[in-house]
Design a protein around this motif. Structure first.
Motif, PDB file in Angstrom:
ATOM      1  N   TRP A  58     -91.272  76.077 -53.223  1.00 50.06           N
ATOM      2  CA  TRP A  58     -90.826  76.525 -51.912  1.00 50.06           C
ATOM      3  C   TRP A  58     -89.637  75.693 -51.476  1.00 50.06           C
ATOM      4  O   TRP A  58     -89.557  74.498 -51.759  1.00 50.06           O
ATOM      5  CB  TRP A  58     -91.956  76.394 -50.884  1.00 50.06           C
ATOM      6  N   GLU A  59     -88.726  76.328 -50.781  1.00 48.96           N
ATOM      7  CA  GLU A  59     -87.561  75.655 -50.211  1.00 48.96           C
ATOM      8  C   GLU A  59     -88.041  74.549 -49.280  1.00 48.96           C
ATOM      9  O   GLU A  59     -88.954  74.747 -48.484  1.00 48.96           O
ATOM     10  CB  GLU A  59     -86.782  76.729 -49.444  1.00 48.96           C
ATOM     11  N   ASP A  60     -87.427  73.357 -49.399  1.00 46.83           N
ATOM     12  CA  ASP A  60     -87.817  72.273 -48.492  1.00 46.83           C
ATOM     13  C   ASP A  60     -86.819  72.156 -47.355  1.00 46.83           C
ATOM     14  O   ASP A  60     -85.723  72.648 -47.435  1.00 46.83           O
ATOM     15  CB  ASP A  60     -87.836  70.882 -49.130  1.00 46.83           C
ATOM     16  N   GLY A  61     -87.270  71.424 -46.385  1.00 43.47           N
ATOM     17  CA  GLY A  61     -86.382  71.051 -45.294  1.00 43.47           C
ATOM     18  C   GLY A  61     -85.871  72.215 -44.485  1.00 43.47           C
ATOM     19  O   GLY A  61     -86.522  73.235 -44.314  1.00 43.47           O
ATOM     20  N   GLU A  62     -84.666  72.013 -44.011  1.00 44.37           N
ATOM     21  CA  GLU A  62     -84.040  72.978 -43.118  1.00 44.37           C
ATOM     22  C   GLU A  62     -83.577  74.218 -43.885  1.00 44.37           C
ATOM     23  O   GLU A  62     -83.056  74.117 -44.977  1.00 44.37           O
ATOM     24  CB  GLU A  62     -82.826  72.340 -42.437  1.00 44.37           C
ATOM     25  N   HIS A  63     -83.791  75.346 -43.276  1.00 40.94           N
ATOM     26  CA  HIS A  63     -83.248  76.596 -43.802  1.00 40.94           C
ATOM     27  C   HIS A  63     -82.714  77.394 -42.618  1.00 40.94           C
ATOM     28  O   HIS A  63     -82.992  77.063 -41.477  1.00 40.94           O
ATOM     29  CB  HIS A  63     -84.278  77.382 -44.614  1.00 40.94           C
ATOM     30  N   ALA A  64     -81.936  78.377 -42.905  1.00 45.35           N
ATOM     31  CA  ALA A  64     -81.278  79.132 -41.848  1.00 45.35           C
ATOM     32  C   ALA A  64     -82.298  79.701 -40.870  1.00 45.35           C
ATOM     33  O   ALA A  64     -83.347  80.184 -41.272  1.00 45.35           O
ATOM     34  CB  ALA A  64     -80.452  80.265 -42.452  1.00 45.35           C
ATOM     35  N   ARG A  70     -87.567  80.249 -48.552  1.00 45.14           N
ATOM     36  CA  ARG A  70     -87.431  80.941 -49.831  1.00 45.14           C
ATOM     37  C   ARG A  70     -88.288  80.254 -50.892  1.00 45.14           C
ATOM     38  O   ARG A  70     -88.448  79.039 -50.878  1.00 45.14           O
ATOM     39  CB  ARG A  70     -85.978  80.922 -50.295  1.00 45.14           C
ATOM     40  N   ARG A  71     -88.766  81.063 -51.806  1.00 46.66           N
ATOM     41  CA  ARG A  71     -89.474  80.542 -52.963  1.00 46.66           C
ATOM     42  C   ARG A  71     -88.546  80.719 -54.155  1.00 46.66           C
ATOM     43  O   ARG A  71     -88.070  81.822 -54.415  1.00 46.66           O
ATOM     44  CB  ARG A  71     -90.785  81.281 -53.187  1.00 46.66           C
ATOM     45  N   TYR A  72     -88.280  79.620 -54.845  1.00 50.03           N
ATOM     46  CA  TYR A  72     -87.352  79.632 -55.975  1.00 50.03           C
ATOM     47  C   TYR A  72     -88.123  79.669 -57.285  1.00 50.03           C
ATOM     48  O   TYR A  72     -89.144  79.005 -57.435  1.00 50.03           O
ATOM     49  CB  TYR A  72     -86.452  78.394 -55.932  1.00 50.03           C
TER      50      TYR A  72
END
Length: 114
Positions: A58-64, A70-72
């Motif tokens: 899973w995307e860490d930290g801040e996202h838009a 998002r899952r990468y």
């Protein structure tokens, strides 16, 4: 033989991930690259992950703002060569089953009446 069905859709996902094996792609990037709907892509990714051909995070930290995390996904280092071999074998099978082109027989021109 892989521990999952290598359907056309699965092969499209593998082709997409093999375009740049160390790269991480999020699900909608894979959807866009394959042209397949999310309802098809995510179960395939889950099967590939269960078979240990794909890892995800899973995307860490801040996202838009306004969008979910998002899952990468990416191929595992050990799955790159088996994935290439699977796609090559599949292409060979398809080529072996292709029939040579046969010209379409045309009726003799003089035999047509109005």
């Amino acid at each position: 033989m892989p521990p999952f069905r290598a359907t056309l859709q699965t092969r499209l996902v593998l082709e997409t991930l093999l375009a740049d094996p160390p790269a991480e792609l999020y699900g909608l990037q894979i959807v866009d690259a394959t042209g397949l709907p999310p309802g098809t892509i995510y179960p395939i990714l889950a099967r590939l992950e269960s078979a240990e051909w794909v890892t995800s995070r899973w995307e860490d930290g801040e996202h838009a703002e306004g969008r979910p995390r998002r899952r990468y996904y990416r191929l595992t280092p050990d799955s790159v060569e088996p994935a290439r071999a699977l796609l090559a074998a599949s292409a060979q099978r398809r080529q072996a089953h292709r029939r040579p082109a046969v010209p379409f027989p045309h009726p003799p021109l003089g035999g047509l009446t109005r």
